[in-house]
Design a protein around this motif. Structure first.
Motif, mmCIF file in Angstrom:
data_model
loop_
_atom_site.group_PDB
_atom_site.id
_atom_site.type_symbol
_atom_site.label_atom_id
_atom_site.label_comp_id
_atom_site.label_asym_id
_atom_site.label_seq_id
_atom_site.Cartn_x
_atom_site.Cartn_y
_atom_site.Cartn_z
ATOM 1 N N GLU A 171 -18.737 9.199 3.390
ATOM 2 C CA GLU A 171 -17.186 9.192 3.076
ATOM 3 C C GLU A 171 -17.211 8.432 1.592
ATOM 4 O OE1 GLU A 171 -14.264 8.672 5.784
ATOM 5 O OE2 GLU A 171 -14.078 10.647 6.546
ATOM 6 N N ILE A 172 -16.994 8.902 0.659
ATOM 7 C CA ILE A 172 -16.965 8.163 -0.720
ATOM 8 C C ILE A 172 -15.430 8.114 -1.173
ATOM 9 C CG2 ILE A 172 -17.488 7.877 -3.139
ATOM 10 C CD1 ILE A 172 -20.044 9.837 -2.289
ATOM 11 N N PHE A 173 -15.013 6.774 -1.304
ATOM 12 C CA PHE A 173 -13.718 6.686 -1.890
ATOM 13 C C PHE A 173 -13.404 5.881 -3.228
ATOM 14 C CE2 PHE A 173 -13.754 6.006 2.836
ATOM 15 C CZ PHE A 173 -12.459 6.693 3.159
ATOM 16 N N ALA A 174 -12.490 6.317 -3.904
ATOM 17 C CA ALA A 174 -12.202 6.186 -5.282
ATOM 18 C C ALA A 174 -10.859 5.379 -5.444
ATOM 19 C CB ALA A 174 -12.214 7.555 -6.222
ATOM 20 N N ASP A 175 -10.887 4.227 -6.207
ATOM 21 C CA ASP A 175 -9.807 3.541 -6.285
ATOM 22 C C ASP A 175 -8.919 4.216 -7.230
ATOM 23 O OD1 ASP A 175 -7.923 1.442 -6.075
ATOM 24 O OD2 ASP A 175 -9.045 0.007 -6.949
ATOM 25 N N THR A 176 -7.441 3.715 -7.381
ATOM 26 C CA THR A 176 -6.755 4.318 -8.108
ATOM 27 C C THR A 176 -6.762 3.735 -9.537
ATOM 28 O OG1 THR A 176 -4.872 2.955 -7.456
ATOM 29 C CG2 THR A 176 -4.984 5.394 -6.610
ATOM 30 N N ASP A 177 -6.277 4.171 -10.724
ATOM 31 C CA ASP A 177 -6.296 3.606 -12.129
ATOM 32 C C ASP A 177 -5.338 2.629 -12.101
ATOM 33 O OD1 ASP A 177 -4.147 5.221 -12.742
ATOM 34 O OD2 ASP A 177 -5.234 6.691 -13.948
ATOM 35 N N GLU A 178 -5.220 2.206 -13.461
ATOM 36 C CA GLU A 178 -4.158 0.919 -13.680
ATOM 37 C C GLU A 178 -2.821 1.508 -13.725
ATOM 38 O OE1 GLU A 178 -4.679 -2.300 -13.774
ATOM 39 O OE2 GLU A 178 -6.814 -1.543 -13.328
ATOM 40 N N GLN A 179 -2.637 2.898 -14.200
ATOM 41 C CA GLN A 179 -1.311 3.286 -14.172
ATOM 42 C C GLN A 179 -0.524 3.585 -12.848
ATOM 43 O OE1 GLN A 179 0.407 6.447 -17.089
ATOM 44 N NE2 GLN A 179 -1.854 6.811 -17.554
ATOM 45 N N TRP A 180 -1.660 3.947 -11.736
ATOM 46 C CA TRP A 180 -1.021 4.048 -10.488
ATOM 47 C C TRP A 180 -0.857 2.513 -9.948
ATOM 48 C CZ3 TRP A 180 -0.359 7.302 -6.429
ATOM 49 C CH2 TRP A 180 -0.705 8.783 -6.458
ATOM 50 N N LYS A 181 -1.799 1.760 -10.223
ATOM 51 C CA LYS A 181 -1.498 0.237 -9.729
ATOM 52 C C LYS A 181 -0.079 -0.350 -10.325
ATOM 53 C CE LYS A 181 -6.197 -1.193 -8.649
ATOM 54 N NZ LYS A 181 -6.778 0.131 -8.843
ATOM 55 N N GLY A 182 -0.125 -0.155 -11.407
ATOM 56 C CA GLY A 182 1.362 -0.678 -12.043
ATOM 57 C C GLY A 182 2.587 0.234 -11.532
ATOM 58 N N LEU A 183 2.537 1.309 -11.351
ATOM 59 C CA LEU A 183 3.643 2.127 -10.681
ATOM 60 C C LEU A 183 3.643 1.792 -9.283
ATOM 61 C CD1 LEU A 183 5.554 4.211 -11.677
ATOM 62 C CD2 LEU A 183 4.243 5.984 -10.471
ATOM 63 N N MET A 184 2.966 1.571 -8.721
ATOM 64 C CA MET A 184 2.928 0.777 -7.123
ATOM 65 C C MET A 184 3.583 -0.588 -7.230
ATOM 66 S SD MET A 184 1.662 3.389 -5.254
ATOM 67 C CE MET A 184 2.310 4.528 -6.591
ATOM 68 N N ALA A 185 3.244 -1.304 -8.101
ATOM 69 C CA ALA A 185 3.412 -2.722 -8.312
ATOM 70 C C ALA A 185 5.262 -2.705 -8.495
ATOM 71 C CB ALA A 185 3.076 -3.547 -9.242
ATOM 72 N N THR A 186 5.405 -1.757 -9.596
ATOM 73 C CA THR A 186 7.104 -1.516 -9.695
ATOM 74 C C THR A 186 7.769 -1.003 -8.742
ATOM 75 O OG1 THR A 186 6.452 -0.809 -12.139
ATOM 76 C CG2 THR A 186 8.535 -0.190 -11.591
ATOM 77 N N PHE A 187 7.232 -0.163 -7.709
ATOM 78 C CA PHE A 187 8.015 0.332 -6.615
ATOM 79 C C PHE A 187 7.647 -0.537 -5.528
ATOM 80 C CE2 PHE A 187 7.081 4.830 -7.880
ATOM 81 C CZ PHE A 187 7.850 4.860 -8.764
ATOM 82 N N GLY A 188 7.336 -1.671 -5.729
ATOM 83 C CA GLY A 188 7.258 -2.939 -4.395
ATOM 84 C C GLY A 188 6.332 -2.337 -3.312
#
Length: 236
Positions: free
Chosen positions: A218-235
């Motif tokens: 099973e290979i996993f890929a982390d999200t990019d900076e836009q995803w991370k920024g949006l997740m931070a904005t949403f708390g």
């Protein structure tokens, strides 16, 4: 440089950036950057694509390093021995988990599919979903005074063209940033208030059996900076 998630003598997996084509296509003759060519130059080896991700989708993308291994892996996809999960940000609240069983008609590209039959019956298409997080943001979106979003994990059981995007539209929870099947008012509100305009669909995990050893990977890929920024904005 592409982020290499896994590599051995037989296969290599990368984290495909959003907006990048997997390989050269006559649908976009002006594009100059492709995952396949970039990876080949990066590792100095011929690579054989096993599957594809839509241009605006990011995440795990698998290649073989020989035609023999490519054939073995492609058979796993054909026989549905592959496990895939995606992250998707969708409009509105989606509770719990469930399954979308909704056959899909073949959608034709004007150029690529010009010789395909239009009278084919709809093909079976099944997507399982699970709600991970929800949020309500205090800005208007379309006719609504606030914007509600759900983070979903999507697990396709079949592999139809644009299946996840079309299934989410079918249940009235389109994926944010989807300019073809999504809600343009919702997309515009998200872009105006967060700066994010990409398709919010990410291939998070790919599970398969190694073409030589038979071991399950099973290979996993982390999200990019836009995803991370949006997740931070949403708390989140």
């Amino acid at each position: 440089m592409l982020e290499i998630l896994y590599r051995d003598e037989h296969i290599v997996a990368v984290n495909k950036p959003a907006g990048m084509l997997v390989h050269r296509s006559w649908l976009d003759k002006h594009e100059t950057r492709f995952v396949m060519q970039t990876l080949r130059e990066q590792i100095g080896r011929l690579v054989y694509p096993i599957h594809r991700l839509d241009r605006p989708t990011s995440g795990v993308l698998l290649f073989a390093l020989s035609s023999e291994d490519a054939n073995k892996l492609c058979r796993q996809f054909e026989q549905k021995f592959i496990y895939k999960t995606y992250l998707a940000l969708v409009r509105g609240y989606v509770a719990g988990k469930g399954e979308i069983d909704y056959p899909l008609k073949i959608r034709r590209d004007k150029i690529a599919d010009k010789f395909s039959r239009e009278d084919k019956e709809a093909q079976a298409a099944i997507t399982r979903y699970q709600s991970l997080k929800t949020v309500e943001m205090p800005y208007p979106a379309g006719r609504y005074s606030s914007a509600r979003y759900t983070l979903l994990q999507l697990t396709p059981q079949t592999g139809r063209k644009h299946q996840l995007r079309r299934h989410m539209k079918h249940i009235f929870h389109p994926i944010l940033g989807d300019t073809q099947y999504g809600d343009l008012h919702q997309n515009r509100a998200l872009a105006e208030h967060t700066g994010v305009s990409r398709l919010m669909l990410h291939a998070q995990c790919l599970g398969f059996h190694h073409p030589r050893s038979g071991d399950y990977l099973e290979i996993f890929a982390d999200t990019d900076e836009q995803w991370k920024g949006l997740m931070a904005t949403f708390g989140w």
